[in-house]
Each structure stands twice: as structure tokens, then as C-alpha cells.
Design an enzyme around this catalytic site. Structure first.
Site, PDB file in Angstrom:
ATOM      1  N   ASP A  54     -64.803 -21.006  46.888  1.00  0.00           N
ATOM      2  CA  ASP A  54     -64.743 -19.725  47.580  1.00  0.00           C
ATOM      3  C   ASP A  54     -65.973 -19.530  48.465  1.00  0.00           C
ATOM      4  O   ASP A  54     -66.949 -20.276  48.385  1.00  0.00           O
ATOM      5  CB  ASP A  54     -64.666 -18.585  46.563  1.00  0.00           C
ATOM      6  CG  ASP A  54     -63.355 -18.570  45.799  1.00  0.00           C
ATOM      7  OD1 ASP A  54     -62.337 -19.016  46.359  1.00  0.00           O
ATOM      8  OD2 ASP A  54     -63.352 -18.108  44.637  1.00  0.00           O
ATOM      9  N   TYR A 114     -69.613 -27.838  36.976  1.00  0.00           N
ATOM     10  CA  TYR A 114     -70.243 -26.716  37.668  1.00  0.00           C
ATOM     11  C   TYR A 114     -71.480 -26.239  36.914  1.00  0.00           C
ATOM     12  O   TYR A 114     -71.609 -26.452  35.709  1.00  0.00           O
ATOM     13  CB  TYR A 114     -69.281 -25.526  37.759  1.00  0.00           C
ATOM     14  CG  TYR A 114     -68.142 -25.665  38.733  1.00  0.00           C
ATOM     15  CD1 TYR A 114     -68.252 -25.172  40.032  1.00  0.00           C
ATOM     16  CD2 TYR A 114     -66.939 -26.251  38.347  1.00  0.00           C
ATOM     17  CE1 TYR A 114     -67.192 -25.269  40.927  1.00  0.00           C
ATOM     18  CE2 TYR A 114     -65.875 -26.361  39.236  1.00  0.00           C
ATOM     19  CZ  TYR A 114     -66.012 -25.864  40.519  1.00  0.00           C
ATOM     20  OH  TYR A 114     -64.965 -25.967  41.408  1.00  0.00           O
TER      21      TYR A 114
END
Length: 267
Positions: A54, A114
Site C-alpha cells: 500500500d 515483514y
């Protein structure tokens, strides 16, 4: 026409990007790479990405693949892409290599990793961290967050942590969820899974923040997890503190098998 598949590894600072996906009139990571490829090749290529990010999310190693009719030398392609993108100082092409036709950036992947960075009231705030670290105005209890993280590891339905969707499964295999306080006081949340749903990482870390500040009990968190439905009790944290560390793939002879397994799960 025969095409040659190329794997591109990319790193970027997402602060000034409107995400990955090419969008007319917006500066995106995929859009810049696609524009550069159009200048190199006569045909308009399609880019397939391993993990869509995003707006505001960063990447140390993003992976994509592209099929080209012109079949350029990969070393030349790498240098040409870097030359065309040299003014984009927040985007860097790490590597470009020829890939087998059964390599798929998304479906061949077996893991995504992540890190989400947080700082709480235990440590000093430095303004230069504002693009990469999420600031929490509370004292977070590390041991509570670690207990919560360990209870979320495994093969589960993570519907409570995913953006609602009509199609597709929310079952994922979360292999790693670690909470590590750094010497400077930052708290780093490390996560690894076969795949993540949209906003899943930010929601998972958001749930731990609520547990760490005492706003959510472990019992309630695990109850929401079992119900597997989105709840306002689990906040979605902002994207700027999230970084894609890397994508993992099996050995080349296992690409085709992994592609089939992933397609069966995700489509």
C-alpha cells in the site's frame, strides 16, 4: 511469439509513493518501472508482483516478473533500468535475471517477511523517525505482546485481521511473529507467513499494541481470532512503519508444484 521471463528484485522507500499498482496520474512503484520498460521494449509488458504494498509501505526486497519479446541481456537490462530510473532516488532495481517460464513472482513464493517498527513512551522520539516508525503514546508491556504473538502463530483463519472480502480464503500459515525491543527502545515486530491478506500485518500488530497497552485482554484477542470476523477492537495501524523485508522461493524444480498449490489456495 516467444517471450523471455525476467525476475526483477526491487527496493524502495514508500513514503512518496501511492503504493505499487500503476495508476494514471499517480506516482507508484510499479508505474515507474512499467514506464521504464516501455522505453526499453517495443511491447507494453505486464508486471506480476510477489507482495502488493500500500501507499507508504517500504520494501528491502520486492520481487516481480515480466515477460519480454525482445529478450534483452539481463545485465544490459539491469543497467538500462537503473539509468532510466536514476533520478528516482527512493527506488532501486537490485537485480535482473532471466527466470524459467514456470517461475511466478506471486504463486511460486513460499514466504513473505515483514517488520513493523514502533516506539512507545519508554524511549525518546526523534523527528527523523516519522517516516519509518509508529509512535505510541503509552507504555507497552513487552511480555504481554510476546504472549499474544506466540498464541497467533500457526495455520489459522485470520479473518479477524483481514480486510473483508467476498472471494478467497483468509486461512494463512503464520510461521513467525516476534516482538523484539531494540537497544534504542524501538519495538520491532517481525512476521513471516506463506501469504498475508490485505492489511493483515498492520492489523496483527495493531492487536498486539492494544494488548501491550492494556486495552485488550489475551482472552478477548484469542476469542476474536477464533470468531474470525473483523472487529473495531483491532485497529489498523498506519502503513509508514511497515517494511517488506523479503520474499522466499523454493528450489527451481519445485516452482511448478508450488504454483499449483498456491493457485488452489488463493484463486
Amino acid at each position: 511469439m516467444n517471450k523471455t521471463r525476467y525476475r526483477l528484485d526491487v527496493a524502495y522507500d514508500g513514503a512518496n509513493f501511492c503504493g505499487w499498482a500503476p495508476q494514471p496520474g499517480l506516482r507508484t512503484v510499479g508505474g515507474l518501472i512499467l514506464d521504464a520498460l516501455r522505453l526499453i521494449c517495443s511491447e507494453p509488458p505486464d508486471i506480476v508482483i510477489a507482495a502488493r504494498t500500500d501507499a507508504g509501505v517500504h520494501a528491502l526486497q520486492q520481487v516481480c516478473h515480466v515477460d519480454l519479446i525482445s529478450s534483452p541481456d539481463p545485465v544490459w537490462l539491469l543497467h538500462r533500468l537503473r539509468s532510466l530510473l536514476k533520478s528516482e532516488t527512493d527506488l532501486h532495481i537490485l537485480s535482473a535475471v532471466k527466470a524459467p517460464v514456470n517461475f511466478h513472482a506471486r504463486f511460486s513464493a513460499i514466504g513473505r517477511r515483514y517488520v513493523y517498527r514502533v516506539i512507545d513512551k519508554r524511549s525518546s522520539w526523534y523527528p527523523q523517525n516519522r517516516y519509518f516508525v509508529y509512535r505510541v503514546n503509552a507504555f507497552l508491556q513487552d511480555y504481554r505482546m510476546r504472549r499474544a504473538a506466540s498464541g497467533l502463530i500457526g495455520l489459522k483463519d485470520f479473518g479477524a485481521f483481514c480486510k473483508p472480502r467476498r472471494m478467497g480464503s483468509t486461512v494463512r500459515h503464520l510461521r513467525q511473529f516476534e516482538v523484539i525491543r531494540q537497544p534504542d527502545g524501538q519495538i520491532h515486530f517481525f512476521l513471516e507467513s506463506d501469504a498475508f491478506c490485505h492489511s493483515m500485518v498492520r492489523n496483527l500488530v495493531g492487536s498486539l499494541i492494544e494488548v501491550g497497552r492494556g486495552a485488550l485482554t489475551l482472552q478477548d484477542l484469542f476469542c476474536y481470532t477464533k470468531i474470525a470476523k473483523r472487529t473495531p477492537k483491532i485497529p489498523t495501524l498506519p502503513p509508514h512503519a511497515l517494511t517488506l523485508i523479503g520474499i522466499d522461493y523454493p528450489q527451481e524444480h519445485l516452482f511448478e508444484c508450488q504454483n499449483r498449490k498456491t493457485r488452489q489456495k488463493r484463486t
